[in-house]
Design an enzyme around this catalytic site. Structure first.
Site, PDB file in Angstrom:
ATOM      1  N   HIS A 384       0.770  -1.213  -0.020  1.00 44.65           N
ATOM      2  CA  HIS A 384      -0.055  -0.192   0.004  1.00 44.65           C
ATOM      3  C   HIS A 384       0.872   1.117  -0.029  1.00 44.65           C
ATOM      4  O   HIS A 384       2.042   1.202   0.213  1.00 44.65           O
ATOM      5  CB  HIS A 384      -0.971   0.052   1.121  1.00 44.65           C
ATOM      6  CG  HIS A 384       0.032  -0.213   2.405  1.00 44.65           C
ATOM      7  ND1 HIS A 384       0.631   1.023   3.275  1.00 44.65           N
ATOM      8  CD2 HIS A 384       0.299  -1.144   3.361  1.00 44.65           C
ATOM      9  CE1 HIS A 384       1.257   0.824   4.327  1.00 44.65           C
ATOM     10  NE2 HIS A 384       0.828  -0.664   4.441  1.00 44.65           N
TER      11      HIS A 384
HETATM   12  O1  LIG Z   1       1.368  -5.074   8.334  1.00 43.77           O
HETATM   13  C1  LIG Z   1       1.573  -4.088   9.064  1.00 43.77           C
HETATM   14  O2  LIG Z   1       0.750  -3.741   9.989  1.00 43.77           O
HETATM   15  C2  LIG Z   1       2.619  -3.175   8.754  1.00 43.77           C
HETATM   16  C3  LIG Z   1       3.694  -3.395   9.861  1.00 43.77           C
HETATM   17  O3  LIG Z   1       4.372  -2.270   9.826  1.00 43.77           O
HETATM   18  P1  LIG Z   1       5.585  -1.968  10.491  1.00 43.77           P
HETATM   19  O4  LIG Z   1       5.362  -2.355  12.025  1.00 43.77           O
HETATM   20  O5  LIG Z   1       6.566  -2.779  10.109  1.00 43.77           O
HETATM   21  O6  LIG Z   1       5.947  -0.326  10.649  1.00 43.77           O
HETATM   22  O7  LIG Z   1       3.099  -3.150   7.475  1.00 43.77           O
HETATM   23  P2  LIG Z   1       2.576  -2.253   6.560  1.00 43.77           P
HETATM   24  O8  LIG Z   1       1.163  -2.257   6.401  1.00 43.77           O
HETATM   25  O9  LIG Z   1       3.053  -0.556   6.697  1.00 43.77           O
HETATM   26  O10 LIG Z   1       3.078  -2.419   5.036  1.00 43.77           O
END
Ligand SMILES: O=C(O)[C@@H](COP(=O)(O)O)OP(=O)(O)O
Length: 790
Positions: A384
């Protein structure tokens, strides 16, 4: 168990006891009762004597000391008082058994809890990735609408003519029928849209002057990326909007920031006297010129009565964020590098997984053109676009306003900045103007920002302009396949993408979305991965070790020293400042982020390495299971292309496949693809050796990161070729030529990974645990059984 001698137990009772029956000859039931003089009498029971004249008394509660007993057998009745105290004293086993049982039950409980999969795992979709029972593989399954979940448009009656009865399910779960007014109000952000979008200023990119509902592109039709695809419906573009710079979406075209005196600075800030400098800052007297000339460069107008400071600023050391670590040595030291962020024309913006896509993506325009070859199939997986932080991060970041105030005090009042390396006036001014943006709040936590919408929209347009043969085809379900994970930010990214591709026809498009999607979010439901990686503290070992390394600690000291602190503050403050720097930069790419002034380039590189270490073990080559769990998209890609190749390039079913997912899936997939692999593993100890590492999440997995694979049909010996693009840059695979690989090379590279891809291991080890559970239960039962025999 205690034995009590009774002087004269009637023979009737003794013989009855020895005869293994509870009844007298008269059929009277023998009753034995012990009434405790204390609470909890239920814990005591009396057994009839088995040998001799002994009354056996079980006492399970060590608190009981005395009890009254009675025996009744037909006409015979006896009673007395027993002292349990001695009995218990001599039978410590009684207490021990109790704790033993409790302990056993606790172990069972904890173990069961630990091994219980999340409830969302327990449905039929929780199968290993297996085409035979995969619900999401449309090409393998008969088109079975009943199997889709409620969010899946396939679950809805579909097809022309457009069925208004089915208005909310037909083309996407939250989109009303194609009514442009409604459509434009609700499509980005499924719950909380106002007419002007979710965020309002400063993230509201829509042009309030350009209200023509049909011709208005509320995300600004101008093409920021020079694709040359300016919206053909862009005829009504705001004639008043000339001043808007490319990224300055924060400006209020209605000049609402003007103060009551009509004085407004460039940023719309004013002081209470209506006086302001270029940046709207005022001093305590409200007077200043552009650079606050009433003050000396570093606060010469400070309170002359500021007697609280001594030469070494003692008494000024307090910060409500605590003082961790040792005092930063020296006070008039020259700790820090001279650096002026605002003046840096190329500030370092490699912020690991929070890197803005615009600084990473490949801008070359002709690498996709392969002589004698025609693109016949397109496959891509996308993260995203730029998002807001998660709710708990927002709560933490908001607290930085306290640090902000302290830093300003450090500079303006305490003058506790270092001799060398203090903030330049421009940086300090930028920092001074910072305020927490109230439009960033828990309600839009994790949601896509307007920048995130643009990320995906223009990405789609660029791909469409490169692969017109494929992506300019009118939408049809057979040709296009879209799928996103069950989250707002991926949904909205998908929406922006299809709008970029199909413009006003986007309403026709539909996509798949599944709970526990093992194709594009396999980590979510893989118990083995969750246990071995996500919940395993060892995953963060190198990351934590790196943070203890001398170079990192020195960086932290320098940062706090430069902020005017003489102690290093809580480590999380550093993390928060870094987060806010990179998030704000990603939200407003064209503007400097006030919190980025805190770090110089070298410091940002250290922070980037720490992040890379974290993800290397969480989703990269640091754990082999990451490669295994990254295979489903690889398998999907390989099989789709293989089918086309086997069919000689004709009758291509899914000409265009596009997925929308998250950083972990992108990274595990890249790991399965062998992209971003280093010869030496990343560790806490080799920061300096890894300066030119391949595993750099800033370039592998920024916001809106994407890997695209394009199958070409060629008029040459090699009839089929594949080109891989990572963030629009050709992937430098060995054996391939600037990203272009022969199909035979792709086969050699990916075939075995695709054919051996299954996620049975996710559950296999879990079923191993189930057996493990049974063993524990068995031990528990045996323990209880033994307990009662003792
Ligand atoms: O899957 C998720 O909840 C997040 C994790 O983010 P981080 O904890 O690695 O910041 O990944 P994203 O949606 O930003 O690609």
């Amino acid at each position: 168990m205690a034995n009590f001698h009774l002087d004269s137990i009637p023979p009737e009772i003794i013989s009855l006891a020895n005869s293994d029956t509870d009844e007298t000859d008269d059929g009277d039931v023998i009753e034995t009762v012990v009434d405790s003089a204390e609470d909890d009498a239920d814990d005591i029971s009396v057994e009839l004597p088995e040998r001799g004249n002994s009354l056996q008394c079980k006492a399970l509660n060590s608190k009981l000391h005395r009890g009254a007993w009675s025996l009744r057998a037909g006409p015979v009745y006896m009673s007395g008082v027993i002292d349990l105290h001695d009995a218990i004293k001599y039978y410590p086993f009684t207490t021990f058994r109790r704790y033993f049982i409790l302990l056993t039950l606790s172990v069972l409980g904890i173990s069961a809890q630990y091994n219980t999969p999340p409830s969302s795992d327990r449905d039929r979709t929780d199968q290993p990735y297996d085409r035979q029972n995969s619900q999401y593989d449309r090409s393998q399954q008969p088109y079975d609408r009943d199997r889709q979940n409620q969010y899946d448009r396939q679950n809805q009656p579909y097809g022309p003519p457009y069925d208004r009865q089915n208005q909310y399910g037909q083309y996407d779960r939250n989109n009303p029928p194609y009514d442009r007014n409604q459509y434009n109000q609700s499509q980005y952000g499924r719950y909380n849209q106002s007419q002007y979008g979710p965020q309002g200023p400063p993230y509201d990119s829509r042009d309030p002057y350009n209200r023509d509902q049909y011709n208005r592109d509320r995300f600004d039709n101008r093409d920021h990326y020079n694709v040359g695809n300016r919206d053909q419906y862009d005829r009504n573009r705001d004639q008043y909007d000339k001043n808007r710079d490319q990224y300055d979406r924060n400006r209020d075209p209605n000049d609402r920031n003007r103060d009551q005196y009509g004085n407004r600075d460039q940023y719309g800030n004013r002081d209470q006297y209506g006086n302001r400098d270029q940046y709207g800052n005022r001093d305590q007297y409200g007077n200043r010129d552009q650079y606050g000339n009433n003050r000396d460069q570093y606060g010469g107008n400070r309170d002359p009565n500021d007697r609280n400071r001594d030469q070494y600023y003692s008494g000024n050391r307090d910060s409500e964020f605590g003082q961790y670590g040792s005092p930063i040595s020296g006070t008039n030291d020259d700790c820090c590098q001279e650096y002026c962020y605002v003046k840096d024309e190329q500030p370092y913006s490699n912020f690991a997984t929070k890197t803005p896509y615009q600084i990473v993506f490949g801008k070359a325009s002709n690498q996709h053109t392969i002589p004698d070859c025609t693109p016949i199939q397109f496959w891509s997986i996308n993260r995203h676009g730029t998002r807001y932080p998660k709710a708990e991060t927002i709560q933490r970041l908001r607290q930085l306003n306290k640090i902000h105030a302290e830093v300003i005090r450090n500079y303006d009042e305490k003058r506790s900045f270092p001799d060398r390396g203090r903030f330049c006036p421009e940086d300090l001014d930028l920092f001074r103007r910072w305020r927490w943006n109230e439009t960033v709040n828990e309600r839009n936590a994790n949601g896509l920002t307007s920048q995130g919408i643009m990320d995906l929209k223009y990405l789609a347009r660029r791909y469409a302009s490169r692969f017109e043969e494929l992506m300019r085809e009118p939408y049809s379900e057979n040709l296009y396949s879209f799928q996103y994970t069950d989250s707002d930010r991926t949904h909205d990214s998908y929406q922006a993408y299809i709008e970029g591709l199909f413009k006003e026809k986007a309403y026709q498009v539909h996509a798949n979305v599944f709970n526990n999607d093992r194709l594009i979010t396999p980590t979510k439901s893989c118990r083995a991965w969750i246990r071995q990686v996500a919940e395993n503290p060892q995953t963060m070992d190198q990351y934590r070790r790196f943070k203890r390394k001398q170079e990192y600690q020195q960086m932290a000291r320098d940062v706090f020293r430069r902020l005017g602190f003489r102690y290093t503050l809580n480590e999380s403050v550093l993390d928060d400042m870094y987060d806010l720097c990179r998030f704000e930069k990603a939200w407003n790419l064209g503007q400097p982020s006030p919190w980025c002034i805190v770090f110089n380039k070298e410091q940002l590189k250290l922070l980037e390495y720490a992040e890379d270490l974290k993800y290397y073990y969480k989703a990269g080559y640091g754990n082999d299971i990451n490669r295994q769990i990254g295979c489903p998209p690889l398998k999907d890609l390989y099989e789709k292309f293989e089918r086309t190749v086997n069919a000689g390039g004709s009758n291509v079913q899914n000409k265009v496949t596009v997925f929308f997912t998250h950083s972990i899936t992108i990274q595990t997939f890249l790991t399965a693809m062998g992209i971003g692999k280093d010869y030496q593993p990343l560790t806490a100890d080799n920061y300096f050796q890894q300066q030119r590492r391949q595993w750099r999440t800033s370039t592998l997995d920024p916001f809106a990161s994407n890997l695209a694979a394009v199958l070409y049909q060629c008029r040459s010996n090699e009839r089929f070729r594949v080109m891989f693009f990572l963030n629009e840059v050709p992937v430098n695979y060995p054996d391939c030529s600037v990203g272009l690989c022969n199909w035979s090379t792709v086969q050699a590279k990916l075939r075995s990974a695709a054919e051996n891809c299954n996620l049975e291991f996710c559950d296999r080890s879990a079923s191993g645990n189930l057996q493990h559970n049974y063993v524990i239960y068995l031990i528990g039962l045996i323990a209880i059984f033994i307990n009662y025999r003792l």
